[in-house]
Every structure is written in C-alpha cells, then in structure tokens.
Design an enzyme around this catalytic site. Structure first.
Site, mmCIF file in Angstrom:
data_model
loop_
_atom_site.group_PDB
_atom_site.id
_atom_site.type_symbol
_atom_site.label_atom_id
_atom_site.label_comp_id
_atom_site.label_asym_id
_atom_site.label_seq_id
_atom_site.Cartn_x
_atom_site.Cartn_y
_atom_site.Cartn_z
ATOM 1 N N LYS A 96 0.858 -1.173 0.000
ATOM 2 C CA LYS A 96 0.000 0.000 0.000
ATOM 3 C C LYS A 96 0.891 1.218 0.000
ATOM 4 C CE LYS A 96 -1.386 1.504 3.831
ATOM 5 N NZ LYS A 96 -1.911 2.031 5.048
ATOM 6 N N LYS A 342 6.750 6.432 4.646
ATOM 7 C CA LYS A 342 7.265 5.058 4.580
ATOM 8 C C LYS A 342 6.127 4.122 4.944
ATOM 9 C CE LYS A 342 11.475 6.585 3.941
ATOM 10 N NZ LYS A 342 11.049 7.938 3.533
ATOM 11 N N ASP A 343 6.017 3.044 4.206
ATOM 12 C CA ASP A 343 4.917 2.120 4.426
ATOM 13 C C ASP A 343 5.136 1.240 5.648
ATOM 14 O OD1 ASP A 343 3.370 3.061 2.434
ATOM 15 O OD2 ASP A 343 3.939 1.566 0.960
ATOM 16 N N LYS A 344 4.094 0.464 5.927
ATOM 17 C CA LYS A 344 4.036 -0.247 7.193
ATOM 18 C C LYS A 344 4.983 -1.434 7.278
ATOM 19 C CE LYS A 344 0.762 -2.771 10.107
ATOM 20 N NZ LYS A 344 -0.651 -3.121 10.332
#
Length: 710
Positions: A96, A342-344
């Site tokens: 995502k 920044k993504d998870k």
C-alpha cells in the site's frame, strides 16, 4: 489437536484467521499447491484433517512441490510465446503506498510471521478501502459451511497484466526466492537532501541549560498525570488541577512546575497556599487552541524552533507512527513534518521534525514505545518538506534462493548496468476487487454515481468483517446513516464518504466526496494516471525496445523536448521519459503518442481536454523516466540453516550491541542479500521483480506457492 499441529497449520495457512484451527478443514483448504511429502506425513497424524476433500489433492501435488516458496513454471522458451506466459511467481506481498500529488512512495512489505507484538502502543492503523492487507483480514464464514480460503478470495484481485506491467528488460533466467520471510529482511533508510543515508546511531540528548532535569518525569504520580491529561484534553469538569507540595522547597516547586509544563503542553501553573499548605495549580492558558500551538513563550529564543530526529520504526507506516507519537506527547499531529512517507511492512529509518518539543521529551518515549526508537536529535530553525529527500536505500534479503551463483550474478549485473522498468507497483492500485484506478477514471469522467458505487458497493475478496457488513447495509438500504453505524472506525474512506452523504444527501455526491482528505481523493486519479503510464510504457518497449528513437521525449532543464533524427545518437533509453496524461504535457511523436489518445478515448476521456470542472481533479500531468538504474548496488550470497535467524544487523541491533549476524559458508538454504538506492517515487518491488522475473501481484502470490514449508 496438539500444539505442534496447530503451529504447523498456522504456518501453512499464513492467514491469521485460520491460526486458531477452530475450523481445521478451512485451514487445509487454505493450502492450494503448498504441500510436500514431509508436510503431508505430519498432517496425516490428524484424522480430522485427512477427512477434508482438499487433503487428497494435496497428496497428489506433494510429489511435485519442493520446500521452497515458488517454482519456475516456465522456461525461457515459454516466455517467448507472449506476455501471457510471462506471469511468473513471486513471494512478496503487494504494498500500500500513500500517494501524494508528487508521490514519495517507499515499498515495505509483508507483516512478519512470528514477530511478537510490541508493547506500549495501541495499533491505530486506519484502514482505507484500497489498503486492506492479507494479514489483517477478518474472514467470516456462515454457520452452514467453512469460510472461503484466502487464496480463493484473492482470485478476484489484480494481476500485473491488469495494470500494464508486462515487460522485462533483462535477458537473464529468473529464479525463485522469498521476500520478507521476516520483516527484518526488508529495511529502508531515507536518503536526506544532503545525499547522506539517514541512520539511527545516537540516543544522546543535546544538553541545553533551559531544559528541565531528567527526574522531571518521576515527580508526578500516575493519578496526577491522569488528572492533568484529562484537564489538558478538557475531559474533566474542573477548570484546574491542584497538586500538593509535600516537601515545600523552592527546588521541589520548580521541578513540579517544569514537569507539568513539559509533559502537558497548553497548561500553565501557579503556586497557591490553601489552609497552610502549598499547592501547584495547573490550568489552561490559551483554551483549546493551545494543543495545536505549543507554547511560544516557554521556548528559548536561542534554540531552533524545530527538533529534528531520526525515527526507527517497525510495522507502522509514517502517518500511523506520527499519530501514536502525537498521542503520547499530547499534541496535534500537524506539528510534525517529514520528507517522505514510509509504508508499514518493513523496518524503516527516516528523519522527522517537530515544532517546539524538546529532545529530552522525545527521548523519554523510547521508554514507552518499543516499536519505535527516536534518536540523533538536533535543533534547527526549519521544518521538513515532502519531496526534499533524494531517495531511499534498501537492504533486502531474498531467502531460499534457487538460482545458481552465476544466475544471481547475471541478474544483479543486469540490475546495476541496465536497471528495471520504472513501473508503478501493484500497491498503487489497491488489493481489493475494485482497483483504485477505476474510481479515478469515474472521477475524471465526472460520473459521481459510479464513484459512490465503486467505493461503497459489496465486493468479492478479502475485507475486514465490519466493512463487509457496512457494504451489505448500503446495498440493502442505500441509507448512509445506517451503513455508517456498521463501521466502528469512521475515518476510513467508506466512513468519510458515508458521513458526507448523510450530511449533504445522495443528490450532492460531489460535496460528500469532498469530505475525504484531499490526498486520499487525489490518490484515485493518480492511480488512473499510473495505470495509463504503465500500459503505455509496456507498449513503448514492445514497439521500440531499449533504445532511444526519434519522437521520444527527454528532459532538458525540467522541460520535455523531442529527440530528433539528427541527435538520436546523443541519448540512450536511460534519458527517455514518458508523460503521465494531463493538460500540461506533450506526448511522444510516434505511435505511442497516438496510443495515449486511444487508451483515454476507450475510457471516454479526451486527451486534449484534461481539465476537470472541479479544479482539484484537473490533471496537469508529469514526466517519468522509463528505466531506472539503481545506485550503490551490491549483493552477497549467504547460507543458513535456521529460517528464523537474522542475516544482517539493523541500526537498532548495532546500538544495542548485538553481535553481527553469523554468516555460514554452508547451509541447508541459500539467501541473496542485496542493497541498492532508488530515487523518490520509484518502487523497490519493481527492481526485485526484474531480478527474480516474477509477478508481484497478491493474486498470483496467493493462488500459487506463496508459503515456504519448513
């Protein structure tokens, strides 16, 4: 069933809902093409599992499937038969991305199996309709039968082919590998605007005379802190909180004054005498506005207004992390700034700036929050801005590699020398049966009923249980208030749209849609632009290959110009850019320029009129390089026996003095550790796709062999 059996099937399913094994048949049915002889031997101990119909098919497959995540189903000869045969297998979960008008997207993948929950913080992730992830679903079956397996549900998702990702630029033979066996296998370090890679390597706090002493945090009792927090957040009926000074000295009173002001922005204090006793009385100095505007008068003029720090985080995206930090600091999230999201699903290291919060107070959070670490503090006079970063540096471990050393070397040399197609990755388009680009297309078509329907209608595939119930209610009643009541989390896209429809009515969808935050709304149309760009780049490479040709576009001083016949030899494919469609771009002067108009016309859009009635949704367009050549590329083949051991140390490991990872010369498995740097708005998954020659879509991952049985 024994604990060993439960653990085994939890591993095999790799879907949390089956981990309890309350419905063992469902667990086995969640395992298409995932068996080997050893696994079946262990499963055979449990008669209840052997009764499932799926067990028989697993038996048939066991002779063909080795204990690796993926097989290479196609040969190079097969690949020559066409793009359809290029749909290879890949063990990485799609991502995502938080999209911005100028997206700074970093890919961070799978939630780690076997990683303990990190204490001290409540997971406050706000789900949106396009961001539901594999490990987070609530799969609800009826009482009459077993729930559909996750693999079956994801058959409704997208493949790379659906979003125009069809080509490779390298000639090497692909091989199998597991990305994100552990989330510590994927580490992202931001590259700051000065070109230096951001690291967490210092927990020390700058010494400033005006800062309160460290014991400030222990001077207040837990009860007093709760009373002060309630006062700060206007949760109590009283207008003040009185704290008795037991040891009445000036020093003691000073420490309490400092503690209240430091820990609870917006509160002021004064000393009062009541019945012969001294009290420190806390009260609001500036009303509710104080939370949004930290006190100016208490900040030393000699110190920069912004505290910059390095944030090391695990399993949180940037906005969720900031929400948690702001909650613990009791301030509004908008006083934080950063250069890129920044993504998870990774370990990420990035720089953050916060307005008028001391380094001492930030460092105190390291004792409270174990899924974050803060360090490298400094005071500066400026915040950070989106887009200021130069890129991101990735350290990635691909486990259980099947390629030979020569195959790996060819793949990595190609990545370093040629690069990869700069496709927008799968996370740009969502993971559910309704791709985000379809919503974007409906917005551009000014088809608002379609926008509403796409976002709210029931859809096949994996979603959180409450979203499923919300969609069912909407389909049944078309009552936004009733559907909204089914949502425990109102801040998701669906909840915001329903709230808007409740407020403005079903005949004013435009205003209702406008309640959704601007970046979320723009994400849809950027997704459509990305869909067009991916398709056009695939067509461009198919038509003209990896060479610059007359009619291509290159950038000169930020302006796009055509390559002419006379100067074509001055350029390579690495100079060529392609436009994202919009009203302020030019298109190639060859077949691909016409193809842009054709793909838009199919969607009832006019390439010569990309201005929308609503200014926010007018597309100006942009230019994007076709091929990206990563910088600082290096790789190393390592051997290991235990899949749980880390194969390199993180910044936090080094700070905590952990010994370096032990790299064996021989072992049961091989891993490929790679490092490379990418500019902003490029997808690491697309670089890894080029190395492995595999499809990165969640649909293919879950339909094929996506779990490494060990």
């Amino acid at each position: 069933m024994s604990g060993d059996g439960s653990m085994l099937l939890a591993r095999l399913a790799n879907v949390r809902v089956f981990a309890s094994l309350s419905k063992p048949a469902a667990a086995v049915n969640a395992l298409p093409s995932l068996a080997n002889a050893g696994t079946l031997k262990r499963l055979a101990k449990y008669p209840i599992l052997k009764k499932t119909a799926h067990y028989a098919s697993l038996q048939m497959e066991a002779g063909e499937i080795d204990t690796i995540s993926l097989k290479r189903p196609l040969s190079e000869d097969d690949n020559a038969k066409g793009d359809e045969n290029k749909r290879q297998r890949f063990s990485e979960e799609p991502l995502k991305g938080r999209e911005n008008p100028d997206p700074i997207t970093v890919e961070a993948e799978l939630e780690p199996p076997g990683k303990p929950a990190l204490k001290g913080s409540k997971n406050e992730t706000i789900p949106t309709e396009e961001s539901t992830k594999q490990g987070e679903e609530e799969l609800e079956g009826s009482d009459e039968g077993e729930p559909e397996s996750f693999a079956d549900m994801m058959k409704h998702g997208l493949t790379e082919l659906d979003v125009g990702i069809t080509k490779f630029v390298s000639s090497h033979k692909g091989f199998s590998g597991i990305l994100k066996e552990r989330y510590s296998d994927f580490v992202v370090h931001e590259i700051g605007k000065d070109g230096h890679v951001v690291h967490l390597d210092d927990f020390s706090v700058p010494v400033v005379d005006e800062d309160p002493p460290e014991d400030i945090f222990a001077v207040l009792s837990a009860e007093e802190k709760q009373q002060l927090e309630d006062l700060q957040l206007f949760k109590n009926k009283e207008g003040s909180v009185a704290i008795e000074v037991i040891e009445d000295t000036k020093e003691k009173r000073t420490v309490i004054h400092q503690a209240v002001k430091s820990l609870f922005p917006g509160l002021e204090t004064k000393t009062e005498e009541r019945d012969g006793k001294k009290y420190i009385v806390a009260y609001h100095a500036a009303g509710k506005k104080a939370l949004a505007n930290p006190r100016k008068h208490s900040w030393p003029k000699s110190r920069g207004s912004y505290c910059h720090f390095v944030l090391y985080k695990e399993n949180k995206d940037t906005m969720d992390a900031i929400n948690v930090l702001s909650k613990f600091l009791r301030v509004k999230p908008n006083i934080f700034s950063y250069m890129g999201t920044k993504d998870k699903r990774a370990i990420t290291v990035q720089e953050i700036a916060v307005l008028r919060i001391t380094a001492q107070r930030l460092a105190h959070l390291n004792k409270c929050l174990m899924n974050f670490k803060l360090g490298n503090f400094s005071y500066k006079n400026h915040p950070l801005k989106l887009g200021e970063l130069q890129g991101n540096h990735f350290t990635v471990v691909l486990r259980n590699i099947t390629g030979t050393e020569d195959q790996v070397r060819q793949a990595m040399l190609s990545l370093r020398e040629i690069g990869f197609i700069n496709y927008y990755g799968m996370q740009r388009f969502g993971t559910t049966a309704v791709p985000t680009y379809q919503v974007g297309r409906a917005i551009l078509q000014n088809n608002w009923n379609e926008v509403m329907d796409l976002i709210l209608k029931p859809r096949p595939g994996a979603e959180k249980g409450y979203l499923v119930k919300c969609r069912e209610e909407w389909a049944k009643t078309k009552d936004p208030a009733a559907a909204l009541r089914k949502l425990p989390v109102k801040r998701c896209v669906e909840g915001q749209l329903l709230r808007g429809l409740s407020k403005y009515g079903l005949k004013n969808i435009i205003s209702a849609f406008g309640i959704i935050p601007r970046n979320n709304r723009l994400m849809y149309i950027h997704s459509y632009q990305s869909y067009v760009w991916n398709n056009m780049v695939s067509k461009r490479i198919e038509e003209y290959g990896l060479r610059a040709v007359p009619g291509d576009l290159v950038l000169k001083g930020g302006t796009a110009v055509y390559i002419e016949e006379a100067n074509v030899d001055d350029y390579t494919i690495h100079d060529v850019v392609m436009p994202l469609p919009g009203f302020d771009v030019i298109y190639p002067k060859h077949k691909i320029g016409d193809a842009y108009g054709e793909i838009l016309a199919v969607d009832n859009l006019d390439i010569n009129n990309m201005k929308h009635k609503i200014r926010d949704y007018s597309l100006s367009g942009a230019y994007r390089k076709i091929i990206i050549r990563p910088q600082n590329v290096s790789w190393e083949m390592v051997a290991y026996d235990d899949p749980k051991i880390p194969l390199f140390n993180t910044d936090l490991d080094k700070l905590e003095g952990k010994p370096p990872a032990v790299i064996a010369t021989e072992g049961k498995y091989k891993a490929l550790k790679i490092e490379f740097s990418l500019p902003p708005s490029t997808y690491a998954t697309m670089a890894i796709r080029e190395v492995l020659k595999m499809d990165t879509s969640i649909k293919n991952q879950t339909q094929l062999n996506t779990v490494w049985l060990r």
